[in-house]
Design a protein around this motif. Structure first.
Motif, PDB file in Angstrom:
ATOM      1  N   THR A   8       3.473  -9.088  -5.437  1.00 18.49           N
ATOM      2  CA  THR A   8       3.513  -7.658  -5.114  1.00 18.49           C
ATOM      3  C   THR A   8       2.159  -6.997  -5.346  1.00 18.49           C
ATOM      4  O   THR A   8       1.768  -6.119  -4.577  1.00 18.49           O
ATOM      5  CB  THR A   8       4.590  -6.937  -5.948  1.00 18.49           C
ATOM      6  OG1 THR A   8       4.383  -7.225  -7.328  1.00 18.49           O
ATOM      7  CG2 THR A   8       5.982  -7.403  -5.533  1.00 18.49           C
ATOM      8  N   ARG A   9       1.458  -7.385  -6.378  1.00 16.94           N
ATOM      9  CA  ARG A   9       0.159  -6.749  -6.639  1.00 16.94           C
ATOM     10  C   ARG A   9      -0.812  -7.050  -5.499  1.00 16.94           C
ATOM     11  O   ARG A   9      -1.547  -6.180  -5.024  1.00 16.94           O
ATOM     12  CB  ARG A   9      -0.406  -7.243  -7.983  1.00 16.94           C
ATOM     13  CG  ARG A   9      -1.793  -6.732  -8.320  1.00 16.94           C
ATOM     14  CD  ARG A   9      -1.832  -5.212  -8.472  1.00 16.94           C
ATOM     15  NE  ARG A   9      -3.187  -4.723  -8.750  1.00 16.94           N
ATOM     16  CZ  ARG A   9      -4.100  -4.542  -7.818  1.00 16.94           C
ATOM     17  NH1 ARG A   9      -3.834  -4.812  -6.546  1.00 16.94           N
ATOM     18  NH2 ARG A   9      -5.305  -4.081  -8.149  1.00 16.94           N
ATOM     19  N   THR A  10      -0.773  -8.294  -5.038  1.00 20.07           N
ATOM     20  CA  THR A  10      -1.652  -8.699  -3.934  1.00 20.07           C
ATOM     21  C   THR A  10      -1.221  -8.032  -2.625  1.00 20.07           C
ATOM     22  O   THR A  10      -2.065  -7.565  -1.857  1.00 20.07           O
ATOM     23  CB  THR A  10      -1.591 -10.233  -3.766  1.00 20.07           C
ATOM     24  OG1 THR A  10      -2.008 -10.833  -4.992  1.00 20.07           O
ATOM     25  CG2 THR A  10      -2.496 -10.694  -2.626  1.00 20.07           C
ATOM     26  N   THR A  11       0.084  -7.980  -2.393  1.00 24.37           N
ATOM     27  CA  THR A  11       0.580  -7.489  -1.102  1.00 24.37           C
ATOM     28  C   THR A  11       0.616  -5.965  -1.036  1.00 24.37           C
ATOM     29  O   THR A  11       0.257  -5.373  -0.017  1.00 24.37           O
ATOM     30  CB  THR A  11       2.007  -8.027  -0.851  1.00 24.37           C
ATOM     31  OG1 THR A  11       2.025  -9.430  -1.104  1.00 24.37           O
ATOM     32  CG2 THR A  11       2.432  -7.780   0.595  1.00 24.37           C
ATOM     33  N   TYR A  12       1.057  -5.326  -2.109  1.00 25.06           N
ATOM     34  CA  TYR A  12       1.231  -3.872  -2.072  1.00 25.06           C
ATOM     35  C   TYR A  12      -0.014  -3.131  -2.549  1.00 25.06           C
ATOM     36  O   TYR A  12      -0.140  -1.923  -2.313  1.00 25.06           O
ATOM     37  CB  TYR A  12       2.432  -3.440  -2.929  1.00 25.06           C
ATOM     38  CG  TYR A  12       3.750  -4.096  -2.591  1.00 25.06           C
ATOM     39  CD1 TYR A  12       3.963  -4.705  -1.353  1.00 25.06           C
ATOM     40  CD2 TYR A  12       4.796  -4.109  -3.505  1.00 25.06           C
ATOM     41  CE1 TYR A  12       5.171  -5.319  -1.054  1.00 25.06           C
ATOM     42  CE2 TYR A  12       6.017  -4.713  -3.209  1.00 25.06           C
ATOM     43  CZ  TYR A  12       6.190  -5.329  -1.982  1.00 25.06           C
ATOM     44  OH  TYR A  12       7.390  -5.933  -1.695  1.00 25.06           O
ATOM     45  N   GLY A  13      -0.910  -3.834  -3.249  1.00 19.84           N
ATOM     46  CA  GLY A  13      -2.115  -3.191  -3.757  1.00 19.84           C
ATOM     47  C   GLY A  13      -1.887  -2.508  -5.086  1.00 19.84           C
ATOM     48  O   GLY A  13      -0.845  -2.658  -5.714  1.00 19.84           O
ATOM     49  N   ALA A  14      -2.908  -1.757  -5.501  1.00 15.40           N
ATOM     50  CA  ALA A  14      -2.841  -1.062  -6.793  1.00 15.40           C
ATOM     51  C   ALA A  14      -2.157   0.284  -6.585  1.00 15.40           C
ATOM     52  O   ALA A  14      -2.796   1.313  -6.423  1.00 15.40           O
ATOM     53  CB  ALA A  14      -4.244  -0.880  -7.357  1.00 15.40           C
ATOM     54  N   LEU A  15      -0.848   0.264  -6.584  1.00 13.11           N
ATOM     55  CA  LEU A  15      -0.087   1.489  -6.333  1.00 13.11           C
ATOM     56  C   LEU A  15      -0.220   2.421  -7.543  1.00 13.11           C
ATOM     57  O   LEU A  15       0.117   2.025  -8.652  1.00 13.11           O
ATOM     58  CB  LEU A  15       1.381   1.095  -6.133  1.00 13.11           C
ATOM     59  CG  LEU A  15       2.203   1.785  -5.060  1.00 13.11           C
ATOM     60  CD1 LEU A  15       1.545   1.671  -3.693  1.00 13.11           C
ATOM     61  CD2 LEU A  15       3.604   1.184  -5.048  1.00 13.11           C
ATOM     62  N   PRO A  16      -0.687   3.663  -7.333  1.00 11.95           N
ATOM     63  CA  PRO A  16      -0.821   4.564  -8.490  1.00 11.95           C
ATOM     64  C   PRO A  16       0.537   4.785  -9.164  1.00 11.95           C
ATOM     65  O   PRO A  16       1.557   4.901  -8.485  1.00 11.95           O
ATOM     66  CB  PRO A  16      -1.315   5.877  -7.853  1.00 11.95           C
ATOM     67  CG  PRO A  16      -1.909   5.488  -6.532  1.00 11.95           C
ATOM     68  CD  PRO A  16      -1.147   4.281  -6.077  1.00 11.95           C
ATOM     69  N   GLY A  17       0.520   4.802 -10.478  1.00  6.70           N
ATOM     70  CA  GLY A  17       1.759   5.049 -11.215  1.00  6.70           C
ATOM     71  C   GLY A  17       2.664   3.842 -11.318  1.00  6.70           C
ATOM     72  O   GLY A  17       3.772   3.935 -11.820  1.00  6.70           O
ATOM     73  N   ALA A  18       2.193   2.706 -10.799  1.00 11.34           N
ATOM     74  CA  ALA A  18       2.993   1.481 -10.902  1.00 11.34           C
ATOM     75  C   ALA A  18       2.210   0.442 -11.694  1.00 11.34           C
ATOM     76  O   ALA A  18       0.998   0.566 -11.876  1.00 11.34           O
ATOM     77  CB  ALA A  18       3.343   0.942  -9.519  1.00 11.34           C
ATOM     78  N   ASN A  19       2.908  -0.553 -12.174  1.00 11.10           N
ATOM     79  CA  ASN A  19       2.291  -1.615 -12.983  1.00 11.10           C
ATOM     80  C   ASN A  19       2.618  -2.955 -12.321  1.00 11.10           C
ATOM     81  O   ASN A  19       3.240  -3.823 -12.917  1.00 11.10           O
ATOM     82  CB  ASN A  19       2.847  -1.534 -14.408  1.00 11.10           C
ATOM     83  CG  ASN A  19       2.120  -2.461 -15.370  1.00 11.10           C
ATOM     84  OD1 ASN A  19       0.932  -2.743 -15.186  1.00 11.10           O
ATOM     85  ND2 ASN A  19       2.825  -2.927 -16.383  1.00 11.10           N
TER      86      ASN A  19
END
Lengths: 522, 183
Positions: free
Chosen positions: A110-121
């Motif tokens: 998910t980190r690779t696919t969705y990126g650095a989503l603000p407010g998410a870890n």
């Protein structure tokens, strides 16, 4: 049936007997390893299940007090019932619906696919789909999942037929009666589904896979597995070297007992598992056991859920037959053009009249509410299961005030929807309503999320010890003979029901634990 | 498709049988009578005032109005409050004071007690004014179970209840829908 001495320090102690613990216990027993499962609840066999929603809730549900906070509506509607899960032998495999879906490849990244989503870890899992695939295959065979292993799909009930007709009318392609761990034909000594309904109240016919009457009796038959019901784990103990040595639990009479152990595996669901680790704090582990990362209890996920009900001019009788044998998968894809990352499934769902009254719109009253119930027989229903975003602040902590009867702090659950969850839910509500509108619904309404049935992420796997609690085998980064075996391992939740993945990880973990034991590593 | 017979299954005999532990016999005669403090079921209350019992019943109907459901179901839903009040002074105070508040609000607006306010819409406005009070929340929250969990009432909503004892729905219409548009 085995009966191990409490001072036998060669046993593996598993806390919990559900999808993770029950499966792990049987798998280890089949390999000749001695196992004691401590189960907090009673042993209720399937002939004793009750086709009555409230009576069944009293019989099976985890009702011990928990507390809540945050902006999620469950905090307002059910402040002391954040989760609807089971306290009984078999755990939540007693009341699960049976939906058995694999993660998609990108959902492990998910980190690779969705990126650095603000407010998410967000974080990628330390394992890939390819690594888990052989275990998914074993789990599907073990559980008898329809549409795998040449097992036919279940027949569609009325609720499914409404969903299917509407979904196809608005252009959805992947619509069927699901991949269900419910026998569509006799298999593994269990009969086929009798379309009873009441899947959530325990399957009286045994057609639905549950560790209660599959894994556990099979494990017990080896003479290597002992299940102790009414044994509530209170604390995991360790020695001066930092290895865990046993579990203190309260037995049915209220007396504290201690079972020694060579290995401990925690599988108490994502609220109790971090609670047990946090309550096991010591001078050596002041922030809780296996919590050097500070991630124990964090990244709590519950799936982006909600329901849509449609009212029609003529009867549906949605409650007849298998509760969740119906799915639309087209929205499970990754397609950020919809305004959110991740995806969701739409699955058939029905509640009986008593639970419909309780969950349709908690707190509501008056004619807007009662006119909906007046049309109960003409309702169709669906549940939304979408991927929610891990957040560090969504977490299970120890309540600073409220304690259980052992004097141990209870779990307190904080949750706020991420903006991505909100956008996805809005999309799903609209698509769900469009499905029913397409086949003539006269009224549709969204229903808020119920107390959580999918509780995930609170002891997550991570490649680096600083990012999570467990390595890729569910072994804690900090304590080598301490494992976690339930959905709290999940690094992300994916757009699917979690049980198949929990079972697959448990089969894999059994291989890991037996290998490490035979090599003398633990 | 197989539909449900929604006619009342509450014969006097079955009703008495089903409710023997919670309801005075007089309540069984309530079907079709109005909601009033003079009704026999209200008069049989041991701790709460008869007018309080009647007000609770009307309040229950105003909170969850179902026009195809007789008063007897609402009476059965609130009747346990009398025994509860008898063993728990705090419950008794919550209810008597809550009903007194309803009556005071009704007097202010309509110069009669809540029970005598003639129109549902007027009573609902009074309830809106107290919906955040512990009294209202308690009554509404309890009714979700005490009203809708009456098995005698389920068929009236087209819900069939227990199924395993009847062999499930595999031969009883799980897939008998026949009105969907052909695709």
């Amino acid at each position: 049936m085995a009966n191990f001495d409490q001072n036998d320090d060669s046993v593996v102690v598993i806390v919990g007997s559900g999808a993770g613990g029950g499966t792990l216990g049987n798998e280890l027993a089949q390999k000749g390893i001695k196992v004691v499962i401590l189960e907090a609840g009673a042993r209720v066999e399937n002939q004793d299940f009750i086709n009555d929603e409230w009576a069944s809730f009293v019989q099976l549900a985890w009702k011990d007090t928990r507390t809540t906070s945050g902006t999620w509506r469950v905090h307002q509607d059910f402040p002391n019932l954040p989760a609807w899960i089971v306290k009984a032998v078999g755990g939540s495999t007693v009341h699960w619906a049976g939906a058995s879906l694999r993660f998609q490849e990108h959902e492990f990244k998910t980190r690779t696919t969705y990126g650095a989503l603000p407010g998410a870890n967000l974080l990628d899992w330390p394992i890939t789909l390819a690594e888990l695939e052989p275990y998914y295959t074993k789990a599907e065979d073990k559980m008898g999942v329809t549409r795998t292993n040449n097992i036919p799909g279940l027949p569609g009930n009325n609720n499914f037929k409404v969903l299917e007709a509407g979904a196809k009318k608005i252009g959805y392609k992947e619509v069927h009666t699901g991949r269900m761990a419910i026998n569509s034909e006799p298999r593994d000594g269990r009969g086929s589904c009798q379309q009873i309904g009441f899947c959530f109240q325990g399957c009286k016919s045994g057609a639905k896979w549950s560790t209660l009457y599959t894994e556990i009796p099979k494990g017990e038959a080896t003479g290597k597995l002992e299940v102790r019901p009414n044994a509530m784990a209170v604390k995991i103990e360790h020695d001066a070297s930092g290895k865990v040595t046993g579990v203190v639990y309260m037995d049915g009479s209220g007396a504290l007992q201690r079972q020694k152990a060579r290995v401990v595996a925690v599988a108490g669901n994502s609220l109790e598992s971090p609670r047990l680790l946090l309550n096991s704090a010591s001078a050596m582990f002041p922030d809780g056991l296996a919590n050097s990362s500070g991630q124990v209890g964090r990244n709590y996920m519950r799936h982006m859920t909600g329901s849509v009900y449609g009212v029609f001019e003529r009867p549906v009788h949605m409650y007849r037959g298998t509760t969740m044998a119906g799915i639309v998968r087209d929205e499970a894809k990754m397609d950020p053009s919809r305004g959110f990352v991740g995806g969701y499934e739409l699955e058939t769902l029905s509640l009986g009249l008593p639970f419909m009254a309780a969950f349709l719109d908690p707190g509501a009253w008056g004619r807007s509410f009662t006119s909906a119930l007046d049309d109960y027989a003409n309702m169709a229903g669906m549940w939304i299961v979408g991927e929610d975003m891990a957040r560090e602040t969504n977490r299970v902590t120890l309540d600073p005030v409220v304690k259980d009867k052992n004097g141990m702090p209870v779990a307190s659950v904080h949750f706020d929807d991420h903006p991505n969850d909100v956008a996805m839910r809005q999309h799903a509500y609209q698509q769900g309503a469009a499905i029913y509108d397409a086949v003539g619904a006269v009224r549709t309404f969204p229903t808020p999320p119920y107390p959580s049935t999918h509780n995930l992420g609170t002891n997550r796997m991570s490649e680096k010890p600083r990012d999570g609690v467990l390595n890729k085998y569910g072994q804690t980064h900090d304590v080598k003979n301490l494992f976690v075996s339930d959905g709290s391992q999940f690094t992300s939740g994916a757009a699917c029901n979690p049980t198949l993945t929990i079972v697959s990880l448990a089969i894999r973990q059994a291989d890991t634990i037996s290998g490490m034991m035979s090599r003398g590593e633990i | 498709m197989r539909e449900i017979d929604r006619r009342s299954r509450v014969s006097r005999r079955s009703f008495l049988h089903a409710s023997a532990t919670v309801l005075p016999a007089a309540a069984a005669a309530a079907t079709g009578l109005g909601i009033s403090a003079e009704a026999a079921w209200a008069q049989e209350a041991k701790t709460l005032k008869p007018a309080t019992m009647a007000t609770l019943v009307l309040m229950a109907r105003d909170i969850f109005p179902h026009d195809h459901i007789g008063d007897v179901f609402y009476i059965k839903a609130v009747m346990p409050y009398d025994a509860k009040a008898g063993s728990d002074p705090a419950s008794r105070a919550l209810i008597e004071e809550g009903v007194a508040r309803l009556d005071a609000d009704a007097m202010d607006r309509h110069q009669v007690a809540y029970l005598a306010v003639p129109w549902e819409q007027q009573r609902v406005e009074i309830l809106r004014g107290v919906e955040l009070t512990p009294f209202f929340r308690k009554i509404r929250g309890d009714l979700v179970v005490s009203l809708y969990n009456q098995k005698d009432l389920w068929a009236k909503f087209g819900y069939e209840g227990s199924s395993a004892d009847k062999g499930g729905y595999i031969h009883r219409g799980f897939d008998d829908i026949n009105w969907l548009p052909q695709s």
